[in-house]
Design a protein around this motif. Structure first.
Motif, short mmCIF file in Angstrom:
data_model
loop_
_atom_site.label_atom_id
_atom_site.label_comp_id
_atom_site.label_asym_id
_atom_site.label_seq_id
_atom_site.Cartn_x
_atom_site.Cartn_y
_atom_site.Cartn_z
N MET A 345 0.84 -1.19 0.00
CA MET A 345 0.00 0.00 0.00
C MET A 345 0.88 1.24 0.00
O MET A 345 1.93 1.27 0.63
CB MET A 345 -0.90 0.02 1.24
N GLY A 346 0.43 2.26 -0.71
CA GLY A 346 1.16 3.52 -0.70
C GLY A 346 0.60 4.48 -1.74
O GLY A 346 -0.20 4.11 -2.60
N GLN A 347 1.06 5.71 -1.66
CA GLN A 347 0.57 6.73 -2.59
C GLN A 347 1.19 6.52 -3.97
O GLN A 347 2.41 6.41 -4.11
CB GLN A 347 0.93 8.12 -2.05
N ASP A 348 0.33 6.41 -4.97
CA ASP A 348 0.74 6.36 -6.39
C ASP A 348 1.53 5.10 -6.74
O ASP A 348 2.26 5.08 -7.73
CB ASP A 348 1.58 7.60 -6.75
N ILE A 349 1.38 4.01 -5.97
CA ILE A 349 2.21 2.84 -6.23
C ILE A 349 1.59 1.89 -7.26
O ILE A 349 2.28 0.98 -7.73
CB ILE A 349 2.49 2.05 -4.94
N VAL A 355 6.57 6.92 -7.18
CA VAL A 355 7.32 8.06 -7.69
C VAL A 355 8.72 7.65 -8.13
O VAL A 355 9.35 8.34 -8.94
CB VAL A 355 7.41 9.20 -6.65
N PHE A 356 9.24 6.53 -7.61
CA PHE A 356 10.55 6.04 -8.04
C PHE A 356 10.45 4.84 -8.97
O PHE A 356 11.46 4.23 -9.33
CB PHE A 356 11.40 5.69 -6.81
N LYS A 357 9.21 4.44 -9.32
CA LYS A 357 8.92 3.37 -10.28
C LYS A 357 9.32 1.99 -9.77
O LYS A 357 9.53 1.06 -10.57
CB LYS A 357 9.59 3.64 -11.64
N ILE A 358 9.40 1.83 -8.47
CA ILE A 358 9.78 0.53 -7.91
C ILE A 358 8.68 -0.51 -8.11
O ILE A 358 8.96 -1.69 -8.29
CB ILE A 358 10.14 0.69 -6.42
N THR A 359 7.44 -0.08 -8.10
CA THR A 359 6.33 -1.03 -8.28
C THR A 359 5.73 -0.94 -9.69
O THR A 359 4.59 -1.36 -9.90
CB THR A 359 5.23 -0.76 -7.23
N ASP A 360 6.50 -0.45 -10.62
CA ASP A 360 6.03 -0.36 -12.00
C ASP A 360 5.74 -1.76 -12.54
O ASP A 360 6.57 -2.67 -12.45
CB ASP A 360 7.11 0.32 -12.86
N GLY A 361 4.53 -1.96 -13.06
CA GLY A 361 4.14 -3.25 -13.60
C GLY A 361 3.55 -4.22 -12.59
O GLY A 361 3.10 -5.31 -12.95
N PHE A 362 3.52 -3.83 -11.32
CA PHE A 362 3.02 -4.75 -10.30
C PHE A 362 1.51 -4.97 -10.42
O PHE A 362 1.02 -6.07 -10.17
CB PHE A 362 3.34 -4.21 -8.89
N PRO A 375 -5.11 7.04 -0.32
CA PRO A 375 -5.20 8.48 -0.13
C PRO A 375 -3.97 8.96 0.65
O PRO A 375 -3.19 8.16 1.17
CB PRO A 375 -6.48 8.65 0.70
N ILE A 376 -3.80 10.26 0.73
CA ILE A 376 -2.67 10.83 1.48
C ILE A 376 -3.03 10.81 2.96
O ILE A 376 -3.54 11.78 3.52
CB ILE A 376 -2.34 12.25 1.00
N CYS A 377 -2.79 9.68 3.59
CA CYS A 377 -3.17 9.51 5.00
C CYS A 377 -2.27 8.44 5.61
O CYS A 377 -2.68 7.29 5.76
CB CYS A 377 -4.64 9.16 5.14
N GLN A 400 6.04 7.63 0.67
CA GLN A 400 6.54 8.19 -0.58
C GLN A 400 7.93 8.79 -0.38
O GLN A 400 8.81 8.65 -1.23
CB GLN A 400 5.56 9.24 -1.11
N PHE A 401 8.13 9.44 0.75
CA PHE A 401 9.44 9.88 1.22
C PHE A 401 9.49 9.60 2.72
O PHE A 401 8.48 9.75 3.41
CB PHE A 401 9.65 11.38 0.95
#
Length: 639
Positions: A345-349, A355-362, A375-377, A400-401
């Motif tokens: 779970m995470g923002q934009d994953i 944001v760093f594309k680590i879960t790209d294609g998951f 959500p941002i929470c 995210q950071f």
């Protein structure tokens, strides 16, 4: 309803006698606890508060165990480590609260998410008071539940006062239920002092939620007839208000109803009371007769973490050169394949890939159910991870950071870290922490905040500097049932390459890596600072040093550290974090305490400036310890 009332009356006597330490009374609110619990199925989780004794009695927990809990005896649920209702039990599907109130709302989200992912057709009920609805966790939890359509009943006991603060000073709307509209959520107002209303309405709603999973906000109108806890009293409550609510006592009114409808005779009523009083006295004596807990240091220390039998997966001979970011992505992907119950779970994953594309294609491989945009929470998502763990699943939460973890700090250090020690409930949650400076990202995207967590018993903290270590250690972190902060330095993501085994493998925690060996000095470091030390040694081939990459900060490999210090007699500790309160200080202290007679010079620490991390390159370079390390090393060698 009568059983918790009679227990409470007895507890108030014991409180005055000094035989229990504190009491939070639910007198006048029994219809809510009992009615909601009776509407639930035995295998559905309930997350009660400290005024919900009726939940525990309706779930038929043996009274002697409750009495032992309140007296700090071993037959309680926390081995004397927490008090009153701050406990949970998997045997009765009850999850205990913490004093911060709000986090359990997000935990309910996680339990409900597990129920939904497993298609169990179950509902989760979580309690809070009207005061707790002012906390950010309340809003985050309801928002997440609504976005994800989780089968949660958020039960708000609106009893008029948050300790002494009346509702008019707590919120500025007529009903808490009105807030449901803002979350796109169904809501209901229920007379919390009417047992029949509570049971019938909650039963109908629970059945509906099981069939059509969704969150529901329930506001129970009730009143607290005694103080927030007994010491606070009720002097701040107008007497006419007390008198008005006394006439609405749920037990007296229900008794009258049962008598009027010829369901309950006086003889039956007396028999019921006599049986309960006998049970109370019998079980109280069992608790009184129980031996007091003897403090045994090893027992306390051994219960901080859930035991973890590390399994070593053989490293395949086939390797490929990858970047740090690729190694992390591979490990995460292969762990998702290893553990079908793992949710990330995470923002934009999800579709974006992070944001760093680590879960790209998951998402394409594992689907949106297991790769979840949030959500941002941060608080609610950490709490949801805890809920997944309670329900027998695994969670990886991406900050995210790493800087943003401050928004989820409370559930990490107060819920995840303490749960196993408090009531034997592990937190199978990994929090991924993209961190570090050197990328001109400024004060809010560049911190190395590992020292926030190495200080907290119950957490493990891992901080790799190389792709090989990152891949194996992340796999172990996900296997480990304890809460883990896994730091990933952003500046290393695409700048460091290494040959890494292609297949899945693990590496043990608490084992440092000795990168260089020498007789003159011991250099201890971790993260990006390891590479600063390597660069310095490359520039100065005359310096013969042991270079230790810690990799694991908690647990810490003190054996490797001490053996090296005893060999070289000199030690310098390099960290990217600012100096005061950092992990270098603790390592220095441990070396001084354990290796003092082997030292030929004072232990030296090198760290970044005591300022926030600046943005512009020249200021960031000045801030970082990198530029000061070589001179400090030379000074130590010349001592």
């Amino acid at each position: 309803m009568l059983k918790p009332r009679l227990i409470e009356e007895k507890m108030l006597i014991l409180l005055r006698q000094g035989k229990i330490s504190k009491w939070f009374s639910g007198i006048g609110q029994e219809a809510i606890s009992v009615g909601v619990t009776m509407a639930m199925q035995k295998d559905e989780y309930i997350l009660p508060m400290h005024r919900n004794l009726g939940v525990f009695t309706t779930r038929e927990i043996p009274l002697y165990r409750l009495f032992s809990q309140w007296q700090g005896k071993a037959n309680g649920f926390t081995k004397g480590r927490d008090r009153s209702f701050h406990f949970g039990t998997q045997d009765y599907k009850i999850v205990g609260m913490i004093s911060h109130l709000g986090p359990q709302l997000g935990v309910a989200d996680g339990i409900a998410l597990a129920s939904k992912l497993k298609s169990l057709n179950q509902v989760t009920a979580v309690f809070t008071g009207e005061g707790g609805t002012s906390e950010g966790d309340f809003h985050e939890a309801l928002n997440v539940a609504s976005v994800w359509q989780l089968p949660v009943m958020f039960c708000v006991e609106n009893n008029g006062y948050g300790l002494s603060t009346p509702t008019r000073e707590q919120y500025n709307c007529e009903h808490i239920a009105d807030r449901g509209l803002g979350y796109g959520m169904e809501s209901h107002i229920i007379d919390g002092n009417n047992a029949i209303d509570v049971y019938t309405k909650v039963s109908q709603i629970a059945d509906s939620v099981r069939e059509n999973p969704r969150p529901v906000l329930l506001e129970f109108k009730t009143f607290r007839m005694r103080g927030h806890e007994e010491a606070s009293g009720t002097k701040y409550v107008p007497q006419d208000l007390m008198d008005a609510w006394a006439k609405k006592d749920p037990i007296e009114n229900f008794q009258a109803f049962l008598r009027d409808t010829n369901v309950l005779s006086e003889r039956e009523e007396v028999a019921i009371k006599e049986a309960i009083v006998h049970e109370i006295n019998e079980h109280l004596q069992m608790a009184f007769d129980e031996e007091t807990i003897l403090p045994i240091e090893s027992v306390e220390l051994n219960d901080v973490y859930k035991p973890f039998d590390y399994q070593d997966f053989e490293i395949n001979s086939k390797v490929e050169e990858v970047r740090l970011i690729d190694a992390i992505s591979q490990s995460l992907r292969q762990s998702m394949e290893q553990h079908e119950d793992l949710v990330i779970m995470g923002q934009d994953i999800a579709e974006y890939g992070g944001v760093f594309k680590i879960t790209d294609g998951f998402v394409e491989q594992f689907g949106n159910e297991r790769v979840r945009n949030t959500p941002i929470c941060e608080s609610a998502i950490v709490e949801a991870g805890m809920g997944l763990s309670i329900a027998g699943m695994k969670a990886v939460v991406e900050m995210q950071f790493a800087d943003f973890v401050s928004s989820g700090f409370n559930p990490i250090v107060n819920y995840l870290a303490k749960s196993h020690y408090r009531w034997n409930q592990h937190a199978d949650v990994v929090v991924r922490m993209p961190c570090g400076a050197g990328v001109a990202a400024g004060p809010f995207h560049s911190q190395t905040n590992e020292a926030w967590f190495t200080k907290t018993p119950g957490l493990k903290v891992i901080y790799p500097a190389f792709p090989y270590d990152a891949k194996g250690l992340l796999a172990t972190a996900i296997n480990d049932p304890n809460p883990i902060l896994f730091f990933e330095h952003k500046a290393l993501y695409r700048s460091i390459r290494q040959e890494v085994p292609v297949d899945y493998y693990t590496l043990p925690f608490g084992k440092a890596s000795v990168l260089r060996e020498g007789e003159s000095v011991t250099i201890i470091s971790y993260g990006a600072a390891v590479h600063w030390a390597l660069e310095t040694l490359e520039k100065n081939p005359d310096i013969q040093a042991d270079l230790i990459d810690l990799r694991s900060l908690q647990p810490l490999d003190t054996e490797t550290i001490y053996n090296s210090v005893r060999k070289t007699g000199r030690v310098i500790i390099l960290q990217e974090d600012s100096l005061f309160g950092g992990i270098a200080s603790d390592i220095s202290a441990q070396i001084m305490e354990n290796c003092f007679e082997d030292l030929d010079a004072p232990v030296k620490r090198v760290a970044s400036m005591e300022t926030p991390i600046p943005f512009i390159n020249q200021l960031e370079e000045q801030y970082l310890a990198k530029g000061r390390f070589e001179n400090a090393l030379r000074e130590l060698l010349a001592y």
